[in-house]
Design a protein around this motif. Structure first.
Motif, short mmCIF file in Angstrom:
data_model
loop_
_atom_site.label_atom_id
_atom_site.label_comp_id
_atom_site.label_asym_id
_atom_site.label_seq_id
_atom_site.Cartn_x
_atom_site.Cartn_y
_atom_site.Cartn_z
N ALA A 145 61.78 -41.09 -60.88
CA ALA A 145 61.78 -42.30 -60.07
C ALA A 145 63.13 -43.02 -60.12
N LEU A 146 63.75 -43.05 -61.28
CA LEU A 146 65.05 -43.70 -61.41
C LEU A 146 66.12 -42.95 -60.62
N ALA A 147 66.10 -41.64 -60.67
CA ALA A 147 67.05 -40.84 -59.88
C ALA A 147 66.84 -41.10 -58.39
N VAL A 148 65.60 -41.11 -57.95
CA VAL A 148 65.29 -41.35 -56.53
C VAL A 148 65.72 -42.75 -56.12
N GLU A 149 65.44 -43.74 -56.95
CA GLU A 149 65.83 -45.13 -56.64
C GLU A 149 67.35 -45.22 -56.47
#
Length: 157
Positions: A145-149
């Motif tokens: 999720a952090l990479a996508v954000e």
């Protein structure tokens, strides 16, 4: 396959279709990496961030609370993206959807590959997957999720 896994697989597949860049340079890697590190610092997240293009590491940062072991996970997640062309999270989810464990498949070398979230393919339109953005240090869904954000913010900026 449970509805939850089906929905999650579809969500990650959609992210991979949507998060496509028009180019990816050394400077882009620096901007994306620093953006992600700033997000992590603001939230006091103990993560290591890694960005590659091809075989070259363009960005790497380890924040407080991380260890050398995070780099082992990064290497395995990156190898999964390079081999399969999908995020490491999607690789693991697809195995779960088939009722399998990614690392237990007979064609998988579990010392080299990991079907755990955190490595996301950097895709350039008209070219394909050119690199990876990887986060390690949180539960796998949170790494992903952090990479996508960060990619979403990078594309919006």
């Amino acid at each position: 396959m449970s509805e939850d896994i089906t929905a999650l697989v579809a969500q990650v597949e959609e992210q991979e279709r949507r998060l496509v860049l028009t180019r990816f340079t050394h400077d882009d890697a620096w901007r994306l990496g620093t953006l992600l590190v700033e997000l992590a610092r603001a939230r006091a997240l103990p993560v290591t961030v890694d960005i590659t293009r091809g075989q070259q590491q363009l960005f790497h940062a380890a924040l407080p609370g991380t260890a050398a072991h995070n780099d082992v996970w990064i290497a395995r997640k990156v190898a999964t993206v390079r081999e399969l062309g999908t995020s490491s999270f999607l690789a693991g989810l697809q195995a779960r959807a088939r009722g399998e464990v990614f690392e237990e498949a007979p064609w998988i070398d579990a010392s080299r590959l990991a079907g755990h979230g955190g490595a996301f393919p950097i895709t350039v339109a008209g070219v394909g997957v050119v690199g990876t953005l990887t986060v390690s240090g949180l539960p796998q869904a949170d790494d992903h999720a952090l990479a996508v954000e960060a990619l979403e913010l990078f594309l919006a900026g």
